[in-house]
Design an enzyme around this catalytic site. Structure first.
Site, mmCIF file in Angstrom:
data_model
loop_
_atom_site.group_PDB
_atom_site.id
_atom_site.type_symbol
_atom_site.label_atom_id
_atom_site.label_comp_id
_atom_site.label_asym_id
_atom_site.label_seq_id
_atom_site.Cartn_x
_atom_site.Cartn_y
_atom_site.Cartn_z
ATOM 1 N N LYS A 124 -0.615 0.421 12.576
ATOM 2 C CA LYS A 124 -1.912 1.081 12.417
ATOM 3 C C LYS A 124 -2.486 0.761 11.039
ATOM 4 C CE LYS A 124 -3.172 5.024 10.806
ATOM 5 N NZ LYS A 124 -4.504 4.701 10.213
ATOM 6 N N GLU A 163 -3.418 9.076 -10.559
ATOM 7 C CA GLU A 163 -3.646 7.661 -10.251
ATOM 8 C C GLU A 163 -5.112 7.467 -9.876
ATOM 9 O OE1 GLU A 163 -1.773 4.130 -7.442
ATOM 10 O OE2 GLU A 163 -1.799 6.187 -6.700
ATOM 11 N N CYS A 167 -1.195 -0.409 -6.064
ATOM 12 C CA CYS A 167 -0.325 0.721 -6.385
ATOM 13 C C CYS A 167 0.511 0.440 -7.625
ATOM 14 C CB CYS A 167 0.571 1.066 -5.193
ATOM 15 S SG CYS A 167 1.698 -0.246 -4.686
ATOM 16 N N GLU A 169 6.136 4.010 0.737
ATOM 17 C CA GLU A 169 5.691 3.349 -0.491
ATOM 18 C C GLU A 169 4.429 4.076 -0.936
ATOM 19 O OE1 GLU A 169 5.341 -0.866 0.004
ATOM 20 O OE2 GLU A 169 7.134 -0.974 1.255
#
Length: 445
Positions: free
Chosen positions: A143, A346, A250, A216
């Site tokens: 997905k 972040e 990331c 992750e």
């Protein structure tokens, strides 16, 4: 149907299917049915065929990736190159049984895997999940993000043509599609890349059926600049370690801690590069940084930047650009401090806060004072000293005088809130398997 938008102009490109529970059930049933034969197949040839498909698709699909994601065309092409290399790498990787006394330790595939990918690297991160899962003998329902489903859908259809039926299905759609997939009883493992908040939700949803997990998650990666650093020499590496893919990586540098005399030089050098870089439509030759991928993320970057300025940070250069599209010139925020959200959270976009530190100990303490623990780096002309400082950072991967560099055969994992499980290399296959121990009578060998 789900609309796909071009972030360079905010216009709709096309629509893709918006899958629901019935589509999930059909895809998972196909994966379950294909698994018994797939797990005992020699999969080397199939993975090599997948690599060839990715390479052949690149000239056609790289422009599609640029249009829906925003990144410059050469970066889109690089995604396909890396993805093909990953298929080839895992095609050649084997996990042989280990003998422990009278026992043989084998690795067995888990079964159907749900792979859920984000919008920053749609092709690369999809293949990073597909290749080790296939190599281990698992089937996959994939997905992609609803922000970037188009390239993945096209590539998935092409890959399915060289794989047995049911080994790969791509489902596009918006929430709650992911939850339907995660909670389906036919799925045995979830491999998810995305935010910490969503990762926690995935883990909670998967817990009821004790599904295996690889998560992750986010990173708020620090870079420490030592007083001995040659800021003019390191500036370009440092800049692109923060602003590649419009800062939407990331494991990119998200905050800089400059120690002592290094501070002014770092601010000046990064600002000079930020001022010169070409920001624009990724399809336009010469563009180095494209738009932020989607409106919610664009608004977040703007909000964090303005909030930091209100809290005392100085915007040296960069910021929101006028016109259509989600363009934001790379922003250098001087005089940032650790109480600002742009430092503690972040930002995942083209804004970089730089924090002044008096000592290395202060920089290390601030770098580690976070729930994130993905990557980090230390920069200085004395590499031994820099390496000693790097060993003090809390994260899965650290670098000295570079950032983002990573080979296919090394593990990639986060600590603390940055993830569960391991990807990459032999660890990537092992994460898609479970041990199976066979004991033989003494003298039977």
């Amino acid at each position: 149907m789900l609309a796909v938008e071009n972030p360079a102009n905010g216009q709709r490109i096309t629509t893709v299917p918006d899958a629901g529970p019935a589509d999930v059930d059909k895809a998972v049933r196909a994966a379950v049915g294909a698994w018994p034969a797939w797990r005992v197949t020699d999969r080397h040839a199939a993975l090599m065929s997948c690599a060839a498909v990715v390479e052949e698709a690149a000239p056609v699909l790289a422009p599609v990736l640029t249009e829906e994601q925003g990144k410059p065309l050469r970066e889109a092409e690089a995604e396909f190159t890396r993805a093909a290399a990953r298929f080839r790498y895992f095609a050649g990787l084997r996990i042989e049984p280990r003998v422990v006394g009278q026992a043989e330790v084998h690795r067995r595939p888990l079964g159907p895997v749900a792979a859920i990918t984000p919008w920053n690297f749609p092709v690369q991160l999809a293949v990073a999940k597909l290749a080790p899962a296939f190599a281990a003998g698992n089937t996959v329902v994939l997905k992609p993000s609803p922000h970037t489903p188009l390239t993945t859908l096209h590539l998935g259809r092409m890959l399915a043509e060289v794989l047995p039926p049911g080994v790969l299905t791509v489902l596009t759609g918006q929430d709650p599609l992911g939850e339907h997939l995660v909670t389906h009883p036919g799925i045995r493992k979830i491999n998810f890349t995305g935010s910490v908040a969503t990762g926690k939700h995935v883990a909670a949803a998967a817990a009821a059926d004790l599904k295996r997990l690889t998560l992750e998650l986010g990173g708020n990666d620090p870079a420490i600049i030592l007083p001995c650093a040659d800021t003019a020499l390191l500036a370009e590496k440092l800049f692109w370690s923060a602003f590649a893919n419009c800062g939407q990586i990331c494991m990119a540098i998200k905050r800089v801690y400059a120690v002592g005399s290094a501070y002014d030089g770092v601010v000046e050098a990064l600002a000079a590069l930020a001022t010169e870089v070409v920001v624009g439509d990724g399809r336009t030759p010469g563009t180095r940084i494209g738009p932020v991928n989607n409106r919610p993320q664009y608004d977040r970057v703007i909000g964090l930047t303005e909030e930091a300025r209100s809290d005392g940070a100085r915007l040296v250069t960069g910021g929101r650009l006028d016109g259509p599209g989600y363009f934001f010139a790379p922003a250098i925020l001087a005089e940032a401090h650790d109480g600002m959200r742009v430092v503690t959270e972040e930002q995942f976009g083209p804004v970089l806060p730089i924090v002044r530190c008096s000592t290395v100990d202060e920089a290390v303490g601030l770098a580690n004072a976070t729930k994130f623990g993905l990557c980090g780096s230390v920069w200085g002309t004395d590499e031994e000293r820099a390496a000693d400082v790097a060993m003090r950072l809390e994260g899965g991967t650290v670098w000295v005088n570079e950032h983002l560099a990573m080979s296919l055969d090394e593990p990639f994992a986060g600590s603390k809130w940055s993830g569960l499980g391991v990807s990459g290399g032999v660890w990537g296959i092992e994460g898609n398997t479970e041990p199976f121990v066979v004991h033989r009578p003494a003298g039977a060998r």
